[in-house]
Design a protein around this motif. Sequence first.
Motif, PDB file in Angstrom:
ATOM      1  N   GLY A  47      -4.824  -0.521   7.689  1.00 55.05           N
ATOM      2  CA  GLY A  47      -4.296  -1.864   7.492  1.00 55.05           C
ATOM      3  C   GLY A  47      -5.377  -2.936   7.475  1.00 55.05           C
ATOM      4  O   GLY A  47      -5.335  -3.869   6.663  1.00 55.05           O
ATOM      5  N   SER A  48      -6.348  -2.833   8.350  1.00 53.20           N
ATOM      6  CA  SER A  48      -7.396  -3.860   8.413  1.00 53.20           C
ATOM      7  C   SER A  48      -8.154  -3.930   7.088  1.00 53.20           C
ATOM      8  O   SER A  48      -8.478  -5.022   6.606  1.00 53.20           O
ATOM      9  CB  SER A  48      -8.374  -3.549   9.549  1.00 53.20           C
ATOM     10  OG  SER A  48      -7.691  -3.505  10.779  1.00 53.20           O
ATOM     11  N   GLU A  49      -8.419  -2.770   6.508  1.00 51.45           N
ATOM     12  CA  GLU A  49      -9.139  -2.777   5.229  1.00 51.45           C
ATOM     13  C   GLU A  49      -8.314  -3.450   4.139  1.00 51.45           C
ATOM     14  O   GLU A  49      -8.836  -4.260   3.358  1.00 51.45           O
ATOM     15  CB  GLU A  49      -9.521  -1.349   4.807  1.00 51.45           C
ATOM     16  CG  GLU A  49     -10.364  -1.363   3.536  1.00 51.45           C
ATOM     17  CD  GLU A  49     -10.705   0.027   3.008  1.00 51.45           C
ATOM     18  OE1 GLU A  49     -10.828   0.983   3.804  1.00 51.45           O
ATOM     19  OE2 GLU A  49     -10.861   0.147   1.773  1.00 51.45           O
ATOM     20  N   THR A  81       1.099  -9.419   1.279  1.00 46.43           N
ATOM     21  CA  THR A  81       1.790  -9.288   2.561  1.00 46.43           C
ATOM     22  C   THR A  81       1.224  -8.126   3.368  1.00 46.43           C
ATOM     23  O   THR A  81       1.010  -7.036   2.840  1.00 46.43           O
ATOM     24  CB  THR A  81       3.324  -9.161   2.381  1.00 46.43           C
ATOM     25  OG1 THR A  81       3.949  -9.191   3.673  1.00 46.43           O
ATOM     26  CG2 THR A  81       3.749  -7.885   1.667  1.00 46.43           C
ATOM     27  N   ASP A  82       0.952  -8.395   4.630  1.00 45.78           N
ATOM     28  CA  ASP A  82       0.547  -7.357   5.576  1.00 45.78           C
ATOM     29  C   ASP A  82       1.846  -6.684   6.019  1.00 45.78           C
ATOM     30  O   ASP A  82       2.603  -7.248   6.813  1.00 45.78           O
ATOM     31  CB  ASP A  82      -0.186  -8.013   6.753  1.00 45.78           C
ATOM     32  CG  ASP A  82      -0.485  -7.021   7.881  1.00 45.78           C
ATOM     33  OD1 ASP A  82       0.183  -5.969   7.948  1.00 45.78           O
ATOM     34  OD2 ASP A  82      -1.363  -7.323   8.705  1.00 45.78           O
ATOM     35  N   ALA A  83       2.094  -5.503   5.467  1.00 50.54           N
ATOM     36  CA  ALA A  83       3.357  -4.814   5.748  1.00 50.54           C
ATOM     37  C   ALA A  83       3.137  -3.629   6.681  1.00 50.54           C
ATOM     38  O   ALA A  83       3.910  -2.671   6.678  1.00 50.54           O
ATOM     39  CB  ALA A  83       4.006  -4.362   4.442  1.00 50.54           C
ATOM     40  N   ALA A 106      -0.768  -1.408   4.104  1.00 51.03           N
ATOM     41  CA  ALA A 106      -0.028  -0.540   5.028  1.00 51.03           C
ATOM     42  C   ALA A 106      -0.999   0.452   5.664  1.00 51.03           C
ATOM     43  O   ALA A 106      -2.125   0.624   5.192  1.00 51.03           O
ATOM     44  CB  ALA A 106       1.096   0.188   4.297  1.00 51.03           C
ATOM     45  N   SER A 107      -0.532   1.104   6.723  1.00 55.70           N
ATOM     46  CA  SER A 107      -1.402   1.975   7.505  1.00 55.70           C
ATOM     47  C   SER A 107      -0.655   3.208   7.995  1.00 55.70           C
ATOM     48  O   SER A 107       0.411   3.090   8.594  1.00 55.70           O
ATOM     49  CB  SER A 107      -1.938   1.183   8.697  1.00 55.70           C
ATOM     50  OG  SER A 107      -2.784   2.001   9.466  1.00 55.70           O
ATOM     51  N   GLY A 108      -1.223   4.387   7.757  1.00 53.40           N
ATOM     52  CA  GLY A 108      -0.561   5.658   8.071  1.00 53.40           C
ATOM     53  C   GLY A 108      -0.149   5.829   9.526  1.00 53.40           C
ATOM     54  O   GLY A 108       0.919   6.349   9.820  1.00 53.40           O
ATOM     55  N   HIS A 109      -1.013   5.392  10.437  1.00 53.43           N
ATOM     56  CA  HIS A 109      -0.731   5.695  11.857  1.00 53.43           C
ATOM     57  C   HIS A 109       0.366   4.839  12.458  1.00 53.43           C
ATOM     58  O   HIS A 109       0.736   5.034  13.618  1.00 53.43           O
ATOM     59  CB  HIS A 109      -2.017   5.613  12.691  1.00 53.43           C
ATOM     60  CG  HIS A 109      -2.513   4.226  12.984  1.00 53.43           C
ATOM     61  ND1 HIS A 109      -2.307   3.621  14.195  1.00 53.43           N
ATOM     62  CD2 HIS A 109      -3.203   3.340  12.240  1.00 53.43           C
ATOM     63  CE1 HIS A 109      -2.868   2.421  14.187  1.00 53.43           C
ATOM     64  NE2 HIS A 109      -3.417   2.222  13.005  1.00 53.43           N
ATOM     65  N   LYS A 110       0.926   3.898  11.680  1.00 52.43           N
ATOM     66  CA  LYS A 110       2.029   3.108  12.196  1.00 52.43           C
ATOM     67  C   LYS A 110       3.384   3.716  11.823  1.00 52.43           C
ATOM     68  O   LYS A 110       4.416   3.185  12.177  1.00 52.43           O
ATOM     69  CB  LYS A 110       1.937   1.658  11.697  1.00 52.43           C
ATOM     70  CG  LYS A 110       0.661   0.906  12.092  1.00 52.43           C
ATOM     71  CD  LYS A 110       0.586   0.585  13.570  1.00 52.43           C
ATOM     72  CE  LYS A 110      -0.715  -0.083  13.972  1.00 52.43           C
ATOM     73  NZ  LYS A 110      -0.725  -1.512  13.828  1.00 52.43           N
ATOM     74  N   PHE A 111       3.351   4.823  11.071  1.00 56.67           N
ATOM     75  CA  PHE A 111       4.633   5.489  10.756  1.00 56.67           C
ATOM     76  C   PHE A 111       4.511   7.008  10.888  1.00 56.67           C
ATOM     77  O   PHE A 111       4.963   7.762  10.049  1.00 56.67           O
ATOM     78  CB  PHE A 111       5.189   5.045   9.391  1.00 56.67           C
ATOM     79  CG  PHE A 111       4.235   5.138   8.220  1.00 56.67           C
ATOM     80  CD1 PHE A 111       4.137   6.306   7.477  1.00 56.67           C
ATOM     81  CD2 PHE A 111       3.450   4.051   7.847  1.00 56.67           C
ATOM     82  CE1 PHE A 111       3.280   6.397   6.386  1.00 56.67           C
ATOM     83  CE2 PHE A 111       2.592   4.122   6.764  1.00 56.67           C
ATOM     84  CZ  PHE A 111       2.503   5.313   6.026  1.00 56.67           C
TER      85      PHE A 111
END
Length: 398
Positions: A72-74, A176-178, A199-204
């Motif tokens: 997500g940060s990237e 949007t930061d989703a 989006a970021s893998g480790h949040k789901f």
Amino acid sequence: MDKLIYLDNAATTSLKPEVLQTMMPYLQENYANPSSVYGFAQEAKKALEDSRETIAEILGAKPKEIYFTSGGSEGDNWALQGAAEQLQDKGKHIITTKIEHHAVLHTCEYLEKKGYEVTYLDVDENGLVTPEQVEQAIRPDTILISIMFANNEIGTIEPIGQIGEIAQKHNVLFHTDAVQAFAHIPINVEDLHIDMLSASGHKFHGPKGVGFFYMSEKVRLGALIHGGAQERSRRAGTYNVAGIVGMAAAAKAAAGEMEENIRKQTELRDYTIQRILEEVPHARLNGDRVKRLPNNINICFRFIEGESMLIMLDQKGICGSSGSACTSGSLDPSHVLLAIGLPHEIAHGSLRLTLSDETTKEDLDYVVDSIKGIVERLRSMSPLYADFIKENETPLQV
Ligand SMILES: *Cc1c(COP(=O)(O)O)cnc(C)c1O
């Protein structure tokens, strides 16, 4: 510790065993670099492109609009720094909110040092920004609007579709930061007029260190990371094949169970919130009651330090959070809680519990019972609380 009740799913989630299984071949026997030409690399290449398709389909996007990143940060950095660089001839003004993740806010501060101007929109007492506020902030030199889909601390879901419409009407890019929303609640980038999404893998329930960035084909930002020709020369670096495959498998599983998870988690969330507010005096819910992520509970307990509460919950095997993972360790209260208008002393007493599909009602009953005892103990040691009780014979509700 015999039992662990993990309620910090906004910070990170467990890797599902079935997701790990999809990753294993690419960590072991199939270690080829998918950019290579020989046959051995073709399976990795195919797994990569299948993953891209899976994610594109969930978002209502085209596969070529999905770029694999490190998280997500990237994505947040790419949207902001990429737009700033690409559009500097049009202008140097960016619109965001006061409650964004630090990946957005600190990038904005970095850009301010480089001569860009950022409008940080206020939010209301529930953490909502209005489409009208966004429209009023747009100027001829505005190059980007970056507003999070859902807040990671208080769970408030922003009116993304209406903001997207306004951005489109004024011909301003919309990111949007989703990270908290993708794979948790439905998102369709076409319907919501989203130009870019992180989006970021480790949040789901996917692996850590992998994410994706959606960039509409109408948007052509340059690379943030320079090097090889991966991702149509827009994001260099050898593919994290296992990570990408795992992220796509996690997204697919989450999408398939989304409706059911939303229903279950919303019910558990509301049950827990209601129990706490009814059974613990001087407690206050933070964030919108309805426009809220199904898994988010954020409550302030007056006369209590959130950190003390976390330590005592930890002793009972309960993992929660106070403020956000990124700010713990600092003594400042969360910027999000201050932005919704809480005074410092109340913002300090916040507790965030974020559920997953593994959370049960029994877990939550145990947590609420624990909270009741902890709050009572901490307040019995608090001189502030003693003063308060002395001054108010009939205790006020916050
Ligand atoms: C976790 C999070 C991020 C950062 O994602 P990483 O993959 O950890 O870099 C960004 N924005 C929000 C809203 C988040 O919750």
